[in-house]
Motif scaffolding. Structure first.
Motif, short mmCIF file in Angstrom:
data_model
loop_
_atom_site.label_atom_id
_atom_site.label_comp_id
_atom_site.label_asym_id
_atom_site.label_seq_id
_atom_site.Cartn_x
_atom_site.Cartn_y
_atom_site.Cartn_z
N GLU A 27 -27.35 6.12 42.93
CA GLU A 27 -26.92 7.11 43.99
C GLU A 27 -25.55 7.00 44.65
OE1 GLU A 27 -28.39 10.07 43.55
OE2 GLU A 27 -29.77 9.17 42.17
N ALA A 28 -25.07 5.85 44.82
CA ALA A 28 -24.01 5.35 45.65
C ALA A 28 -22.61 6.26 45.17
CB ALA A 28 -23.76 3.86 45.52
N GLU A 29 -22.02 6.41 46.45
CA GLU A 29 -20.85 7.03 45.99
C GLU A 29 -19.57 6.02 45.98
OE1 GLU A 29 -19.74 10.17 48.71
OE2 GLU A 29 -21.78 10.67 49.09
N ILE A 30 -19.34 5.58 44.73
CA ILE A 30 -18.39 4.51 44.68
C ILE A 30 -16.92 5.16 43.83
CG2 ILE A 30 -18.11 2.52 43.06
CD1 ILE A 30 -21.02 2.48 42.54
N LEU A 31 -15.89 4.73 44.67
CA LEU A 31 -14.72 5.14 44.46
C LEU A 31 -13.86 3.86 44.19
CD1 LEU A 31 -12.09 7.08 44.36
CD2 LEU A 31 -11.98 6.83 46.57
N ILE A 32 -12.88 3.80 42.97
CA ILE A 32 -11.81 2.66 42.59
C ILE A 32 -10.59 3.23 42.87
CG2 ILE A 32 -10.98 1.03 41.16
CD1 ILE A 32 -13.79 0.84 39.64
N LEU A 33 -9.90 2.55 43.80
CA LEU A 33 -8.14 2.77 43.96
C LEU A 33 -7.38 1.80 43.14
CD1 LEU A 33 -8.19 3.95 47.54
CD2 LEU A 33 -8.44 5.14 45.65
N GLU A 34 -6.78 2.12 42.18
CA GLU A 34 -6.05 1.40 41.47
C GLU A 34 -4.52 1.66 41.36
OE1 GLU A 34 -3.96 -1.33 39.44
OE2 GLU A 34 -6.20 -2.08 39.98
N LYS A 35 -3.59 0.78 41.88
CA LYS A 35 -2.26 1.00 41.91
C LYS A 35 -1.68 1.07 40.52
CE LYS A 35 -0.37 -3.62 42.59
NZ LYS A 35 0.51 -4.46 43.45
N GLY A 36 -1.79 0.59 39.74
CA GLY A 36 -1.42 0.57 38.43
C GLY A 36 -2.02 1.70 37.30
N PRO A 37 -1.76 1.84 36.07
CA PRO A 37 -1.96 2.88 35.42
C PRO A 37 -3.13 2.32 34.50
CG PRO A 37 -0.08 1.82 34.27
CD PRO A 37 -0.42 1.18 35.67
N TYR A 38 -3.73 1.07 34.43
CA TYR A 38 -4.74 0.72 33.71
C TYR A 38 -5.72 -0.07 34.32
CZ TYR A 38 -0.56 1.00 30.21
OH TYR A 38 0.41 1.42 29.70
N LEU A 39 -7.10 0.11 33.74
CA LEU A 39 -8.07 -0.39 34.34
C LEU A 39 -8.99 -1.33 33.67
CD1 LEU A 39 -9.66 3.07 35.31
CD2 LEU A 39 -8.67 1.22 36.99
N SER A 40 -9.58 -2.16 34.21
CA SER A 40 -10.67 -3.41 33.62
C SER A 40 -10.19 -3.83 32.25
CB SER A 40 -11.89 -2.51 33.30
OG SER A 40 -13.10 -3.45 33.22
N TYR A 41 -8.96 -4.43 32.35
CA TYR A 41 -8.55 -4.94 30.97
C TYR A 41 -8.54 -6.57 31.12
CZ TYR A 41 -4.03 -5.71 33.77
OH TYR A 41 -3.12 -5.65 34.71
N ALA A 42 -8.39 -6.97 29.97
CA ALA A 42 -8.59 -8.50 29.98
C ALA A 42 -7.24 -9.29 29.89
CB ALA A 42 -9.18 -8.94 28.49
N GLY A 43 -6.96 -9.46 31.27
CA GLY A 43 -5.57 -10.21 31.50
C GLY A 43 -5.47 -11.53 30.95
N VAL A 82 -12.50 7.00 39.74
CA VAL A 82 -11.28 6.25 39.84
C VAL A 82 -10.18 6.91 40.02
CG1 VAL A 82 -9.97 4.68 38.24
CG2 VAL A 82 -12.45 4.61 38.15
N LEU A 83 -9.05 6.54 40.90
CA LEU A 83 -7.94 7.07 41.13
C LEU A 83 -6.96 6.12 40.84
CD1 LEU A 83 -8.39 9.16 44.27
CD2 LEU A 83 -8.37 10.05 42.05
N THR A 84 -6.22 6.09 39.48
CA THR A 84 -5.31 5.09 39.16
C THR A 84 -3.83 5.72 39.89
OG1 THR A 84 -4.73 6.37 36.87
CG2 THR A 84 -6.19 4.56 37.01
N ARG A 85 -2.88 4.90 39.82
CA ARG A 85 -1.64 5.22 40.45
C ARG A 85 -1.44 5.33 41.88
NH1 ARG A 85 2.40 2.84 39.06
NH2 ARG A 85 3.92 4.78 39.28
N HIS A 86 -2.61 4.90 42.68
CA HIS A 86 -2.89 5.11 43.86
C HIS A 86 -2.98 3.67 44.74
CE1 HIS A 86 -4.02 9.13 42.92
NE2 HIS A 86 -4.57 9.58 44.32
N MET A 87 -1.99 3.74 45.44
CA MET A 87 -1.93 2.12 46.24
C MET A 87 -2.35 2.37 47.72
SD MET A 87 1.45 -0.20 46.54
CE MET A 87 2.56 1.04 47.67
N ALA A 88 -3.50 1.49 47.89
CA ALA A 88 -3.88 1.34 49.28
C ALA A 88 -2.61 0.79 50.27
CB ALA A 88 -5.10 0.49 49.24
N THR A 89 -2.33 1.38 51.33
CA THR A 89 -1.50 0.94 52.17
C THR A 89 -1.88 0.57 53.55
OG1 THR A 89 -1.00 3.22 52.90
CG2 THR A 89 0.21 2.31 51.07
N CYS A 90 -2.91 1.00 54.01
CA CYS A 90 -3.68 0.80 55.35
C CYS A 90 -5.21 0.90 55.16
CB CYS A 90 -2.92 1.77 56.03
SG CYS A 90 -3.50 1.32 58.00
#
Length: 560
Positions: A27-43, A82-90
């Motif tokens: 039931e948790a409300e979970i939000l991911i903010l990712e500044k790049g266009p790709y998620l959860s990749y094997a760097g 999930v919101l990609t291309r979203h950069m946390a600034t503060c």
């Protein structure tokens, strides 16, 4: 009321945290903010995409059954926004809100949270060099980096490349570039590859194989400028030479992305990462942090260290999720464990080498052993060189390094477990490792190495590591190197680069021992120095008192 959890960063630690949260709390409300266009990749798979082993970049983003982990996957399968291309600034800690910018629309947005996770990762270091803006100067840290670099190689115009920095990323890319038929040069400020991972001996082993693959290594050199003409990269200028090149990879290190945490007023550790406790909680009880941006505990010393590894990031993410939901999990720490494939070889380390152990207040003793990974009669049997380090006073294992074409990973993981568990040399020697000829020798290589170290610690043998013998020879000390190999082995394996050698095969030593001087130190060796130990027995029985063994034998000799 369900918890609102915001995760800043959606690659390793962030993705793991979110997935674990959902499994524990539907039931948790979970939000991911990712500044790049790709998620959860094997760097860590990026070098293998450059090489072409990984054919399509989406394979690095897929689940084992081939589903791409994108925004739709997280929403439909995990019920995670999930919101990609979203950069946390503060981060507004008083209001418990994250301010982020939509990079596509240039719009500022606010997101409330009950608990916040900072998983902002790290960024590759880019020195202020003339020419760094040229088009074929790359770093390799994100999927976007890999796509750009592979596109440049695929167009066929890259014939010569310079890798600046001989760390893990740089060396993995070296193999990828050689496989792509590109002439490669490596430049590093230190004199051997993987200097933060390996000591001089093991670095020299890797350096020898590097040169055997036709790679140019320029150690103890500093890059001054990246050269170009008409906006086209032409070479790299160091303080000693100019190296022609069509492409440059900058792989000189990674900085933690701590700006957001700093601006928020969170504590920063002595190593430069965000300070967290054993629960991965920052100095704000409602903010957690993990991954490449944090400082964690070293298992052997308790000191704060940074370990930017995908493995650590995923472990930390699990702990973060558990503690947000009150499960009380702890992160025990790291050992600096690392492993790398280099063509047909594997090299790995964990814990401390002698220099590091001494610096941390231990009284280290080490031994180097060369051993096969399985019996010689089994197909595919291959050798490895193992260095084991322990504390003289307590016998506690402190670390080790392993190199060779054999099954290094299996032995390294066994050593990691032993060091983590606080085991002693005796404990390791008595560990019940699995045995069957297709997998191991009757006494596992780790068992053999622990037994040799016990012999050394108990005064049953005197031995010299390759580095110690080389230093002894450089000082001009008078001794005799006793080679007890067969003539055929010498022709196949070569000789040590010293004149003071006597060749007496072990089978003839009992009858020819009088050919050796009793007033000089005799240092015996063979292919792996197992027969060197037998030679010591013969020599002692004949009244020789100054006798020793060359650790690792000829197969373990790292120098040219």
């Amino acid at each position: 009321m369900s918890k609102k959890i915001v995760v800043i960063g959606g690659v390793a630690c962030g993705g793991k945290t979110a997935a674990r949260l959902r499994r524990l709390d539907p039931e948790a409300e979970i939000l991911i903010l990712e500044k790049g266009p790709y998620l959860s990749y094997a760097g860590c798979g990026l070098p293998y995409y450059i090489e072409g082993i990984v054919k399509e970049y989406k394979e690095l983003m897929c689940t084992p059954v081939g589903v791409v982990r994108d925004e739709s996957y997280f929403l439909n399968v995990k019920k995670i926004d999930v919101l990609t291309r979203h950069m946390a600034t503060c981060i507004d800690r008083e209001k418990k809100e994250v301010v982020a910018v939509d990079l596509e629309l240039a719009v500022e947005k606010r997101f409330p949270y009950d608990d916040l996770v900072i998983a902002t990762g790290g960024s590759p270091i880019k020195p202020d060099l003339p020419g760094i803006e040229l088009g074929t100067v790359f770093t390799l840290w994100t999927l976007s980096d890999a796509l750009a670099m592979r596109a440049a190689i695929d167009n066929g115009n890259v014939k010569r490349a310079v890798v600046v920095g001989a760390g893990l990323i740089g060396m993995e890319v070296v193999e990828a570039l050689v496989a792509r038929d590109i002439e490669v040069s490596v430049v590093d400020l230190l004199s051997w590859p993987l200097p933060n991972m390996l000591d001089e001996e093991f670095g020299s082993r890797l350096l020898r194989e590097l040169k055997a693959k036709g790679v140019h290594f320029y150690g103890n050199e500093k890059v001054l400028e990246i050269l170009g003409q008409d906006s086209v990269l032409t070479g790299v200028k160091t303080d000693q030479r100019t190296i022609p090149a069509d492409m440059v990879l900058l792989a000189i290190g990674v900085r933690p992305n701590i700006h957001l945490a700093e601006e928020t007023g969170l504590d920063i550790g002595s190593s430069g990462g965000v300070a967290v406790d054993e629960y991965m909680r920052t100095s704000d009880p409602n903010i957690y942090a993990g991954g490449d941006c944090v400082e964690v505990r070293h298992i052997l010393t308790g000191k704060g260290v940074r370990q930017p590894m995908g493995s650590s990031a995923n472990r930390e993410g699990r702990v973060i999720a558990d503690n947000i939901l009150g499960r009380g999990s702890t992160f025990k720490g790291v050992l600096g464990t690392a492993i790398m494939k280099f063509f047909e070889y594997t090299v790995g380390r964990t814990g401390f080498n002698e220099h590091q152990a001494r610096k941390e207040g231990f009284d280290p003793i080490s031994v180097t052993v060369t051993a096969p990974d399985k019996p010689h009669f089994m197909p595919g049997a291959a050798w490895m060189v193992i260095k084991l380090v322990a504390d003289k006073n307590t016998k506690r294992l402190l670390g080790g390094q392993i190199f060779g074409p054999g099954a290094v990973d299996k032995r390294l993981d066994g050593l990691v477990t032993a060091v983590t568990g606080g085991l002693t040399v005796d404990d390791l020697a008595d560990t019940d490792f699995a045995y069957a000829p297709p997998y191991a020798t009757a006494l596992d290589p780790m068992t053999q190495t622990a037994n040799v170290l016990r012999n050394k610690m108990e005064g049953l043998m005197t031995s010299y590591s390759p580095r110690e013998l080389a230093a002894k020879m450089d000082r001009g000390e008078d001794c005799v190197l006793l080679d007890v190999r067969t003539e055929g082995e010498i022709k196949l394996q070569g000789k040590l680069p010293y004149e003071n050698q006597v060749h007496i095969p072990l089978g003839a030593l009992w009858t020819r021992v009088e050919e050796l001087p009793k007033d000089k130190e005799i240092i015996a060796f063979c292919k792996i120095s197992l027969r060197g130990w037998d030679a010591l027995t013969v020599l002692r029985s004949k009244g020789f008192h100054k006798v020793a063994i060359l650790e690792g034998g000829m197969m373990g000799w790292p120098y040219g």
